[in-house]
Design a protein around this motif. Structure first.
Motif, PDB file in Angstrom:
ATOM      1  N   THR A  95      25.661 117.858  24.212  1.00 51.99           N
ATOM      2  CA  THR A  95      26.202 116.776  25.031  1.00 51.99           C
ATOM      3  C   THR A  95      25.259 115.578  25.055  1.00 51.99           C
ATOM      4  OG1 THR A  95      27.443 118.325  26.390  1.00 51.99           O
ATOM      5  CG2 THR A  95      26.970 116.178  27.368  1.00 51.99           C
ATOM      6  N   HIS A  96      23.975 115.835  25.221  1.00 50.34           N
ATOM      7  CA  HIS A  96      23.022 114.728  25.269  1.00 50.34           C
ATOM      8  C   HIS A  96      22.774 114.108  23.901  1.00 50.34           C
ATOM      9  CE1 HIS A  96      21.858 113.856  29.331  1.00 50.34           C
ATOM     10  NE2 HIS A  96      22.062 115.129  29.599  1.00 50.34           N
ATOM     11  N   MET A  97      22.949 114.870  22.845  1.00 53.13           N
ATOM     12  CA  MET A  97      22.871 114.260  21.513  1.00 53.13           C
ATOM     13  C   MET A  97      24.012 113.266  21.331  1.00 53.13           C
ATOM     14  SD  MET A  97      21.700 117.556  19.245  1.00 53.13           S
ATOM     15  CE  MET A  97      21.763 116.747  17.673  1.00 53.13           C
ATOM     16  N   LEU A  98      25.185 113.621  21.823  1.00 51.64           N
ATOM     17  CA  LEU A  98      26.316 112.690  21.787  1.00 51.64           C
ATOM     18  C   LEU A  98      26.048 111.467  22.669  1.00 51.64           C
ATOM     19  CD1 LEU A  98      29.311 115.194  21.939  1.00 51.64           C
ATOM     20  CD2 LEU A  98      28.641 113.765  19.996  1.00 51.64           C
ATOM     21  N   GLY A  99      25.500 111.709  23.859  1.00 50.19           N
ATOM     22  CA  GLY A  99      25.166 110.604  24.761  1.00 50.19           C
ATOM     23  C   GLY A  99      24.135 109.667  24.160  1.00 50.19           C
ATOM     24  N   TRP A 100      23.101 110.240  23.528  1.00 47.90           N
ATOM     25  CA  TRP A 100      22.081 109.405  22.882  1.00 47.90           C
ATOM     26  C   TRP A 100      22.693 108.590  21.752  1.00 47.90           C
ATOM     27  CZ3 TRP A 100      20.452 109.000  17.869  1.00 47.90           C
ATOM     28  CH2 TRP A 100      19.336 108.181  17.659  1.00 47.90           C
ATOM     29  N   THR A 101      23.568 109.225  20.958  1.00 50.05           N
ATOM     30  CA  THR A 101      24.222 108.518  19.856  1.00 50.05           C
ATOM     31  C   THR A 101      25.063 107.357  20.378  1.00 50.05           C
ATOM     32  OG1 THR A 101      24.253 110.538  18.528  1.00 50.05           O
ATOM     33  CG2 THR A 101      25.786 108.780  17.881  1.00 50.05           C
ATOM     34  N   MET A 102      25.799 107.594  21.461  1.00 49.33           N
ATOM     35  CA  MET A 102      26.583 106.520  22.073  1.00 49.33           C
ATOM     36  C   MET A 102      25.667 105.371  22.510  1.00 49.33           C
ATOM     37  SD  MET A 102      29.189 108.861  24.348  1.00 49.33           S
ATOM     38  CE  MET A 102      29.687 107.521  25.411  1.00 49.33           C
ATOM     39  N   ASN A 103      24.552 105.720  23.152  1.00 51.36           N
ATOM     40  CA  ASN A 103      23.612 104.708  23.637  1.00 51.36           C
ATOM     41  C   ASN A 103      23.033 103.911  22.474  1.00 51.36           C
ATOM     42  OD1 ASN A 103      21.527 103.277  25.022  1.00 51.36           O
ATOM     43  ND2 ASN A 103      21.375 104.918  26.478  1.00 51.36           N
ATOM     44  N   TYR A 104      22.600 104.605  21.453  1.00 53.94           N
ATOM     45  CA  TYR A 104      22.020 103.944  20.280  1.00 53.94           C
ATOM     46  C   TYR A 104      23.030 103.000  19.641  1.00 53.94           C
ATOM     47  CZ  TYR A 104      19.301 103.313  16.028  1.00 53.94           C
ATOM     48  OH  TYR A 104      18.580 102.756  14.994  1.00 53.94           O
ATOM     49  N   MET A 105      24.268 103.479  19.468  1.00 53.72           N
ATOM     50  CA  MET A 105      25.302 102.657  18.832  1.00 53.72           C
ATOM     51  C   MET A 105      25.659 101.433  19.682  1.00 53.72           C
ATOM     52  SD  MET A 105      25.597 103.868  15.904  1.00 53.72           S
ATOM     53  CE  MET A 105      26.890 102.760  15.369  1.00 53.72           C
ATOM     54  N   LEU A 142      25.907  91.857  17.509  1.00 56.66           N
ATOM     55  CA  LEU A 142      26.662  90.803  18.197  1.00 56.66           C
ATOM     56  C   LEU A 142      25.788  89.851  19.016  1.00 56.66           C
ATOM     57  CD1 LEU A 142      29.804  92.861  19.276  1.00 56.66           C
ATOM     58  CD2 LEU A 142      29.508  91.382  17.276  1.00 56.66           C
ATOM     59  N   GLY A 143      24.520  90.187  19.184  1.00 58.69           N
ATOM     60  CA  GLY A 143      23.581  89.274  19.811  1.00 58.69           C
ATOM     61  C   GLY A 143      23.499  89.279  21.332  1.00 58.69           C
ATOM     62  N   TYR A 144      24.134  90.240  21.985  1.00 58.15           N
ATOM     63  CA  TYR A 144      24.017  90.304  23.438  1.00 58.15           C
ATOM     64  C   TYR A 144      22.606  90.756  23.816  1.00 58.15           C
ATOM     65  CZ  TYR A 144      29.082  89.856  23.751  1.00 58.15           C
ATOM     66  OH  TYR A 144      30.359  89.393  23.660  1.00 58.15           O
ATOM     67  N   PRO A 145      22.084  90.287  24.942  1.00 56.52           N
ATOM     68  CA  PRO A 145      20.736  90.698  25.363  1.00 56.52           C
ATOM     69  C   PRO A 145      20.664  92.216  25.567  1.00 56.52           C
ATOM     70  CG  PRO A 145      21.551  88.889  26.731  1.00 56.52           C
ATOM     71  CD  PRO A 145      22.695  89.349  25.883  1.00 56.52           C
ATOM     72  N   HIS A 146      19.641  92.826  24.976  1.00 55.64           N
ATOM     73  CA  HIS A 146      19.517  94.283  25.042  1.00 55.64           C
ATOM     74  C   HIS A 146      19.407  94.783  26.484  1.00 55.64           C
ATOM     75  CE1 HIS A 146      15.168  94.650  25.908  1.00 55.64           C
ATOM     76  NE2 HIS A 146      15.058  93.516  25.227  1.00 55.64           N
ATOM     77  N   GLN A 147      18.876  93.964  27.374  1.00 57.99           N
ATOM     78  CA  GLN A 147      18.753  94.368  28.771  1.00 57.99           C
ATOM     79  C   GLN A 147      20.136  94.584  29.394  1.00 57.99           C
ATOM     80  OE1 GLN A 147      17.436  91.664  27.307  1.00 57.99           O
ATOM     81  NE2 GLN A 147      15.283  91.407  27.875  1.00 57.99           N
ATOM     82  N   LEU A 148      21.071  93.697  29.114  1.00 61.38           N
ATOM     83  CA  LEU A 148      22.432  93.829  29.643  1.00 61.38           C
ATOM     84  C   LEU A 148      23.185  94.970  28.953  1.00 61.38           C
ATOM     85  CD1 LEU A 148      23.496  90.085  29.960  1.00 61.38           C
ATOM     86  CD2 LEU A 148      22.715  91.631  31.755  1.00 61.38           C
ATOM     87  N   VAL A 149      22.969  95.105  27.666  1.00 60.41           N
ATOM     88  CA  VAL A 149      23.633  96.188  26.919  1.00 60.41           C
ATOM     89  C   VAL A 149      23.179  97.536  27.458  1.00 60.41           C
ATOM     90  CG1 VAL A 149      23.890  97.285  24.656  1.00 60.41           C
ATOM     91  CG2 VAL A 149      23.954  94.792  24.851  1.00 60.41           C
ATOM     92  N   GLN A 150      21.889  97.683  27.707  1.00 61.50           N
ATOM     93  CA  GLN A 150      21.374  98.959  28.212  1.00 61.50           C
ATOM     94  C   GLN A 150      21.909  99.238  29.615  1.00 61.50           C
ATOM     95  OE1 GLN A 150      19.936 101.267  26.456  1.00 61.50           O
ATOM     96  NE2 GLN A 150      19.841 102.658  28.188  1.00 61.50           N
ATOM     97  N   ALA A 151      22.007  98.236  30.452  1.00 58.91           N
ATOM     98  CA  ALA A 151      22.578  98.430  31.793  1.00 58.91           C
ATOM     99  C   ALA A 151      24.033  98.900  31.685  1.00 58.91           C
ATOM    100  CB  ALA A 151      22.490  97.138  32.599  1.00 58.91           C
ATOM    101  N   PHE A 152      24.795  98.291  30.791  1.00 55.75           N
ATOM    102  CA  PHE A 152      26.182  98.694  30.544  1.00 55.75           C
ATOM    103  C   PHE A 152      26.231 100.121  29.993  1.00 55.75           C
ATOM    104  CE2 PHE A 152      29.584  98.933  27.282  1.00 55.75           C
ATOM    105  CZ  PHE A 152      30.693  98.889  28.120  1.00 55.75           C
ATOM    106  N   ALA A 153      25.351 100.429  29.052  1.00 53.18           N
ATOM    107  CA  ALA A 153      25.319 101.764  28.433  1.00 53.18           C
ATOM    108  C   ALA A 153      25.033 102.850  29.464  1.00 53.18           C
ATOM    109  CB  ALA A 153      24.274 101.797  27.318  1.00 53.18           C
ATOM    110  N   ILE A 154      24.171 102.569  30.409  1.00 50.12           N
ATOM    111  CA  ILE A 154      23.846 103.562  31.447  1.00 50.12           C
ATOM    112  C   ILE A 154      25.113 103.960  32.193  1.00 50.12           C
ATOM    113  CG2 ILE A 154      22.699 103.844  33.694  1.00 50.12           C
ATOM    114  CD1 ILE A 154      20.346 102.208  32.491  1.00 50.12           C
TER     115      ILE A 154
END
Length: 156
Positions: free
Chosen positions: A98-108, A117-129
């Motif tokens: 499950t966490h391997m899938l979660g990590w893959t989703m986060n990485y992608m 696409l150039g979005y700030p990584h800080q916002l992308v990571q907040a969305f990914a969480i």
């Protein structure tokens, strides 16, 4: 022959009708997951911001923090959130997958939304969480730490 979906619906219906606290247990699990998740993700996100600002690239930082959080989260989610008493090796394997899938989703999400696409990584990571937290709750609840229907009722 009953399908897996039918069995899950039967178990949900059975638990709701025949177990007075079963519905409460599902909401209690969600509440415990949210409390643990907000706390750990707030700390993790602050570390992510600090580490990416000071020294490490975003995907490397995410990988280090994700792995650390997943390892620590197994104990907390198994014991506190879901109060699982099932077989440890099966739960550990399912948790890892499950966490391997979660990590893959986060990485992608970081790769596509930030790198491509150039979005700030800080916002992308907040969305990914948020996205991954929803995925993980569902996967942990029904795949990793399921409640099963036994002859004597529901068991974790």
């Amino acid at each position: 022959m009953e399908t897996a979906t039918g069995a899950a619906a039967l178990a949900w219906r059975y638990s709701t009708v025949n177990e007075p606290n079963a519905g409460h247990t599902k909401w209690a699990q969600l509440l415990r997951y949210i409390i643990v998740g907000i706390t750990s993700n707030l700390i993790g996100y602050c570390l992510y911001l600090a580490l990416t600002a000071l020294i490490l690239p975003p995907k490397t930082t995410m990988t280090l923090l994700y792995t650390t959080g997943a390892v620590l989260g197994f104990i907390g989610n198994r014991r506190f959130t879901f109060r699982h008493q099932g077989k440890l090796p099966r739960a550990a394997f399912a948790y890892t997958v499950t966490h391997m899938l979660g990590w893959t989703m986060n990485y992608m999400l970081l790769y596509v939304l930030s790198d491509q696409l150039g979005y700030p990584h800080q916002l992308v990571q907040a969305f990914a969480i948020i996205v991954i937290a929803i995925f993980l709750f569902i996967a942990l609840r029904y795949f990793v730490f399921p409640t099963t229907l036994t002859k004597t009722g529901l068991s974790p």
